[in-house]
Write a protein that holds these residues in place. Structure first.
Motif, mmCIF file in Angstrom:
data_model
loop_
_atom_site.group_PDB
_atom_site.id
_atom_site.type_symbol
_atom_site.label_atom_id
_atom_site.label_comp_id
_atom_site.label_asym_id
_atom_site.label_seq_id
_atom_site.Cartn_x
_atom_site.Cartn_y
_atom_site.Cartn_z
ATOM 1 N N LEU A 279 14.872 43.264 42.907
ATOM 2 C CA LEU A 279 13.458 43.655 43.013
ATOM 3 C C LEU A 279 12.773 43.611 41.644
ATOM 4 N N ILE B 114 11.969 40.039 40.972
ATOM 5 C CA ILE B 114 10.870 39.583 41.848
ATOM 6 C C ILE B 114 9.540 40.158 41.347
ATOM 7 N N LYS C 6 6.377 37.893 40.362
ATOM 8 C CA LYS C 6 5.721 37.835 41.681
ATOM 9 C C LYS C 6 4.614 36.767 41.755
ATOM 10 N N THR D 258 14.206 43.028 52.399
ATOM 11 C CA THR D 258 13.148 43.655 51.589
ATOM 12 C C THR D 258 12.165 42.591 51.089
ATOM 13 N N GLU E 10 11.407 39.775 52.480
ATOM 14 C CA GLU E 10 10.544 39.335 53.596
ATOM 15 C C GLU E 10 9.473 40.371 53.909
ATOM 16 N N LYS E 11 9.847 41.660 53.819
ATOM 17 C CA LYS E 11 8.844 42.708 54.035
ATOM 18 C C LYS E 11 7.755 42.643 52.963
ATOM 19 N N MET E 12 8.131 42.163 51.773
ATOM 20 C CA MET E 12 7.160 42.043 50.681
ATOM 21 C C MET E 12 6.316 40.775 50.823
ATOM 22 N N GLY E 13 6.649 39.942 51.793
ATOM 23 C CA GLY E 13 5.847 38.751 52.055
ATOM 24 C C GLY E 13 6.402 37.478 51.462
ATOM 25 N N TYR E 14 7.675 37.484 51.072
ATOM 26 C CA TYR E 14 8.293 36.261 50.544
ATOM 27 C C TYR E 14 9.180 35.630 51.622
ATOM 28 N N LEU F 160 14.141 51.630 52.254
ATOM 29 C CA LEU F 160 14.372 50.176 52.269
ATOM 30 C C LEU F 160 15.613 49.820 53.079
ATOM 31 N N VAL G 13 10.535 50.276 39.807
ATOM 32 C CA VAL G 13 10.877 48.991 40.460
ATOM 33 C C VAL G 13 10.605 49.070 41.958
ATOM 34 N N ALA H 218 7.760 47.353 44.488
ATOM 35 C CA ALA H 218 8.118 46.627 45.712
ATOM 36 C C ALA H 218 7.324 47.178 46.898
ATOM 37 N N GLN I 279 3.853 45.845 47.035
ATOM 38 C CA GLN I 279 3.797 44.498 47.625
ATOM 39 C C GLN I 279 4.014 44.549 49.144
ATOM 40 N N ILE I 280 4.908 45.442 49.571
ATOM 41 C CA ILE I 280 5.129 45.580 51.023
ATOM 42 C C ILE I 280 3.833 46.015 51.709
ATOM 43 N N HIS J 56 1.369 43.203 51.817
ATOM 44 C CA HIS J 56 1.777 42.237 52.841
ATOM 45 C C HIS J 56 1.464 42.768 54.246
ATOM 46 N N GLU J 57 1.741 44.055 54.460
ATOM 47 C CA GLU J 57 1.438 44.681 55.759
ATOM 48 C C GLU J 57 -0.065 44.611 56.047
#
Lengths: 80, 335
Positions: free
Chosen positions: A21, A24, A28, A54, A56-60, B46, B69, B73, B76-77, B80-81
């Motif tokens: 993470l 990433i 990003k 995780t 994919e949940k972040m949109g990658y 997570l 960290v 994340a 970003q989640i 994205h949601e």
């Protein structure tokens, strides 16, 4: 497109997840733009689930492949 | 150690520094415990395991900043949601527009038969008010009962887990074509059922009217004094009336095995076949005289008209209506 490989062999989850993470997060912008793909090499099987899920949940987009001495987890921009 | 400190700072200062040091260690211990606790809470969200102290010692923990960290994340989640929610909202609006624009009634039921979604056409078709559907099951709203009615599409879909199609479902005197499709989850369980209703009442009435009219014409032709026949392009008889059967001596059961050339006198067959083929190609023929050949080998001179009906450019059937011209002539046996 640049591919950056990060060797995490020897680490176990959740340390691998935190390390992944962090990488990433740092990259990003480059990943989302499609300029960079991150490849994590791990020998920890749990990481092949936690890191892709995780990410994919972040949109990658995440792809896991098994190789002789490790798993490769590829993180790239999600296809729209 | 104490003696060295006493010599360097004096006894009083030494005790004070040791006390401060103990206090600082306690504060750092609590801070590290807090970081571990919060990090583990976030990791649990997570879907992974807590960090073990042997994995990340206290110094590395502070240097790694796992809360920072994981928090980044989560940012970003959430972004994205948010983006996914916007896409879902747009998709929902598209579906609503589609539901509103189609001419069929659509209803989505949950696995307990509760009505989740319906379109306006559904209300119009069944003369319902939105309040009539709210919190109700399909059978309560449409069929007025609490259990599955006979021929229930929903019940059949839940049993078979396959799409079901009813060609004529009747409710309150109206006819509906019903298509039901199951929506399954990744385990193959039916979670929802989509039902689509098409009002076919007018079509059914039109078909019935056509059948009634067809029967009326058949009755007229059946009882006509003239000989009437309807012949398929392959020469088989689709219809002959009573006058035809009486004149040619065949029973109704024998008609199925006959062809047109079986009832034409041998010397007329070539010419009649020519006329028949011309009709199938769309020719208009004038009144014609034909010699029919009865089951009892008697010739029957008739005069009449033959026409041909077409569908999509293809001949469907020839229709002939004849009147007997003179008395039958017996043929010598063997002819």
């Amino acid at each position: 497109m640049e591919t950056i490989s990060i060797d995490m062999r020897g680490q176990i989850c959740p340390s691998t997840l935190i390390s992944a993470l962090r990488e990433i997060n740092v990259r990003k912008g480059e990943i989302r733009s499609g300029a960079t793909t991150l490849v994590f090499m791990t020998d920890n099987r749990d990481s092949t689930v936690t890191i892709p899920e995780t990410a994919e949940k972040m949109g990658y987009a995440a792809k896991v492949s098994k190789h002789a001495d490790c798993y490769r987890i590829e993180i790239s921009a999600a296809k729209t | 150690m104490t003696s060295i400190m006493n010599r360097l700072f004096g006894e009083y200062d030494s005790e004070r520094l040791m006390e401060e040091n103990r206090s600082l260690r306690e504060i750092q211990f609590r801070q590290i415990e807090y970081i571990r606790k919060k990090t583990n809470q976030l990791l649990l969200l997570l879907g992974t395991l807590p960090i073990r102290p042997e994995e990340l010692d206290d110094d590395s923990l502070i240097e790694t900043d796992p809360i920072g960290v994981v928090a980044e994340a989560f940012v970003q989640i959430l972004e994205h949601e948010k983006s996914l929610n916007e896409q879902l909202r747009a998709a929902h609006e598209e579906i609503q527009a589609i539901l509103a624009s189609v001419g069929i009634g659509i209803m989505v039921l949950n696995r307990d038969m509760g009505i989740q979604i319906h379109n306006q056409r559904m209300l119009e078709m069944f003369g319902l008010d939105p309040a009539d559907l709210s919190g109700k099951t399909c059978c309560q709203a449409l069929c007025g009962c609490d259990s599955f009615p006979p021929d229930c599409t929903f019940e059949r879909i839940m049993e078979t887990r396959r799409p079901v199609h009813l060609t004529d479902w009747v409710r309150n005197g109206k006819h509906f074509e019903v298509s039901g499709v199951p929506v399954k989850n990744r385990f193959g369980d039916v979670t929802q059922v989509v039902l689509a209703y098409t009002d076919i009442t007018r079509r059914i009435e039109t078909e019935q009217s056509l059948r009634d009219r067809e029967q009326m014409y058949l009755d007229v032709f059946e009882n006509a004094a003239d000989i009437v026949q309807c012949v398929a392009p392959d020469g088989s008889f689709l219809f002959v009336n009573r006058a035809w059967r009486e004149a040619l001596g065949y029973s109704a059961d024998e008609i199925g095995g006959l062809k047109i050339w079986n009832i034409i006198a041998p010397e007329n067959r070539a010419q009649c076949l020519e006329h028949f083929n011309a009709l199938l190609k769309g020719a208009q023929l004038p009144a014609m005289e034909i010699v029919f050949f009865s089951k009892e080998c008697k010739e029957l001179m008739v005069k009449g008209h033959v026409t041909c009906s077409f569908a999509n450019g293809k001949p469907m059937a020839s229709f002939g209506m004849f009147r007997t011209m003179h008395a039958e002539n017996s043929l010598p046996s063997g002819k």
